[in-house]
Design an enzyme around this catalytic site. Structure first.
Site: not given
Ligand code: F6R
Length: 632
Positions: A155-157
């Site tokens: 879950n990237e920024p």
């Protein structure tokens, strides 16, 4: 102790191993409780370098303490997409290699998103993944690592707090960070399947682990605002989440970085130096210009109360900084300078530089290396590993071409070389990314790096016999995963130390990457020195150990005990020394998360250190190399 700055509980351990043993004990406890109640235990698991020691400890608990995984059901966080399940880089392979193959978990209990799912079916599979977790009553304990950008799972920024299991794009920084497992960045998949943040937050208990160089992002996640821009900060909203981190990953937390802000501290000279330097840099003022007002405004009122006037404290710190700078890394002969970092006598010294890879000596301490040689010391270099993994296949065929051409040129029988060349060409042409090199190819790659290292030593001015190729066995696995330190590594190193009997040892003090080659190389040197000391060799009592940092980072300015300045000419000379390592220029395999070339990293880092000294009010040099002493 949780301080008001920390918005989520944090446990700090001295080493990653201690943290891993703690986390494994938590897992074991839940598994056993569930076993006693006759219930399954649902674990959420992570991959990456962080949990490797955790899995080792779980395997140990299984083998030595009878911990059974028969009632354990696992859900892994993520998997690259697309990627064959059997590829060495797949998280499926990782989990089997590191955990599942060594414990008694039933195969049917293992769930990992599959990089071979058809794209059109992925949504269905993801829904089913969530449903399976829910049907089992949810995850009892979720293990997490953290990305340098704050990602949890993949879950990237920017990932929503409501996100569920899905296909996601990987950020470039994540692909670069993970390229160490692939031959190069272009081979890292662009997509991944990951559990969502809401899936993670539904777990009853969460343990996030972080070691080493993650200090900055750990501090933002623990002390910063809750924001989707730092996904790990969303964990602050969970009611049973614990961060398990090592001392280095904790180093940016306020209680560690500025302990005077969170309670009383003992004002040792080191603590004073740290507090004053940090304040000066924050305020952009030279140390000698700090005022009483600055001290009180910046939480250092206590220090003033204890030590008196700001000017006195400023001077004390200024002298510490001034005395750490020297152009004489082997000590200045024939003078008495009490606060000099190194001793004047004996002169000349035998200096032994341990270089984990064949280029760390010149990259990390090239200026010091040259000074030691120019100032008449007997300098030796021990190349600890062959570094063969970081040579591209193209280099192998290029050099084989040379070997055959050379023999033809001088009428030497080239049949054997031609055979080797043909075999290598054939093998490399059909080599899959997951395949390791043949032993011949590995040897050739090692030879290429040995020639480069020897050329660098000659360039610095060393004589034949002053460089030593150790080829430590722990490194020779043919893959990026190395063995742990072994007895043979220590014995080889003790033998070399005893042969040279150095008065100075330099080694790469990289404590950051718990699984990295540098750390193992450091452990080998420490262990060898300790054993020699225990065995009573007299010379060891006169041997000082200096630690430089490897290619990735520099010592914190507040810790530096010896800073060697470099002139612009020396910077250039060092650059050309680094250039000799041609196999490491441009597209280096396994480069890690930094796409700059090694000479660029070295120059930026050395000029940065010089700039920091100048900002603190000391002389402005072009560049500086930094060292910390290790006492044993
Ligand atoms: C892997 C995962 C990632 C990693 C993170 C840190 O399953 O979920 O979030 O935990 O990228 O990776 P390492 O541990 O290699 O630094």
């Amino acid at each position: 102790m949780v301080t008001s700055y920390e918005k989520v509980p944090v446990h700090i351990f001295d080493t990653p191993l201690q943290g891993s043993v703690f986390a494994a004990a938590q897992i074991a406890q839940i598994i056993r409780e569930k076993q006693q109640a006759g219930l399954p235990c649902v674990l959420g698991l992570a991959t990456g370098s962080t949990p490797i020691t955790l899995y080792k400890e779980l395997v140990r608990l299984h083998k030595q303490e009878g911990l059974s995984f028969a009632n354990v059901i696992t859900f892994n966080l993520d998997e690259y997409y697309p990627l064959e399940q059997e590829a060495v880089q797949s998280y499926w392979s990782f989990m089997h290699r590191n955990l599942f193959d060594h414990v008694d978990i039933p195969a049917a209990n293992i769930h990992i998103p599959n990089g071979e799912w058809k794209q059109e079916d992925i949504k269905q599979h993801c829904l089913a993944y969530e449903a399976q977790i829910d049907a089992l009553g949810g995850i009892d304990l979720q293990i997490l690592g953290i990305g340098n950008n704050g990602h949890i799972g993949f879950n990237e920024p920017g990932s929503s707090i409501y996100s569920k299991t899905r296909l996601v794009n990987l950020e470039n920084s994540t692909r670069i960070a993970n390229s160490k497992d692939f031959q190069n960045i272009s081979k890292v998949p662009r997509l991944a399947i990951t559990m969502g943040i809401s899936t993670i937050l539904k777990a009853r208990k969460i343990i996030l682990m972080a070691w080493g160089f993650k200090a900055g992002i750990v501090a933002r996640s623990v002390e910063g605002d809750v924001t989707e821009q730092v996904p790990a900060s969303l964990l602050q909203q969970h009611n049973d989440c614990l961060f398990v981190i090592d001392a280095q990953a904790a180093s940016e937390l306020t209680r560690i970085k500025s302990p005077w802000m969170t309670g009383e501290v003992e004002w040792t000279p080191k603590m004073i130096r740290r507090a004053v330097i940090n304040m000066a840099l924050k305020l952009g003022k030279p140390v000698l210009s700090l005022t009483n007002h600055d001290y009180t405004e910046n939480g250092l009122g206590d220090l003033l109360v204890e030590k008196g006037d700001a000017y006195e404290i400023n001077l004390q710190v200024y002298y510490l900084l001034r005395d750490s700078i020297t152009g004489w890394p082997g000590g200045k002969p024939n003078v008495v300078i009490p606060n000099h970092p190194e001793r004047s006598a004996p002169y000349p010294k035998r200096s032994l530089i341990f270089s984990p890879h064949p280029d760390d000596d010149i990259i990390s301490m090239g200026g010091t290396f040259m000074r030691l040689q120019d100032q008449g010391h007997e300098v030796h270099v021990a190349y600890q590993t062959s570094g063969n993994i970081a040579v591209t296949d193209e280099f192998v065929t290029r050099f084989l071409d040379f070997a055959v051409g050379f023999e033809e040129l001088f009428g030497i029988n080239s049949e054997k070389s031609k055979d080797i060349m043909q075999d290598a060409r054939q093998y490399l042409a059909q080599k899959k990314p997951s395949q390791t090199d043949t032993s011949e190819i590995r040897q050739i790659k090692g030879l290429i790096r040995r020639c480069e290292a020897a050329a660098t030593c000659r360039y610095v001015g060393l004589k034949e016999g002053q460089w030593h190729f150790q080829n430590l066995p722990f490194y020779e696995t043919g893959t990026i995963q190395k063995n742990p330190m072994g007895e043979a590594d220590v014995l080889l190193t003790m033998e070399l130390l005893r042969k040279i009997q150095p008065q100075q040892v330099f080694c790469a003090g990289d404590l950051a990457d718990p699984h990295g080659t540098h750390k193992v190389c450091l452990d080998v040197v420490f262990e060898s020195l300790k054993r020699i000391k225990a065995e009573g060799d007299a010379w060891i009592n006169d041997c000082w150990v200096w630690l430089y940092k490897g290619a990735w980072q520099e010592w914190d300015i507040t810790e530096i005990e010896m800073a060697i300045p470099m002139s612009p000419d020396q910077v250039m000379k060092k650059r050309f020394g680094i250039f000799i390592h041609q196999s490491q220029k441009d597209m280096v395999p396994f480069q890690g998360s930094d796409s700059r070339e090694f000479w660029q990293r070295a120059e930026e880092r050395n000029s940065n250190t010089a700039n920091l000294y100048a900002k603190l009010g000391l002389t402005q040099y072009a560049a500086m190399e930094a060292f910390v002493r290790w006492h044993f």
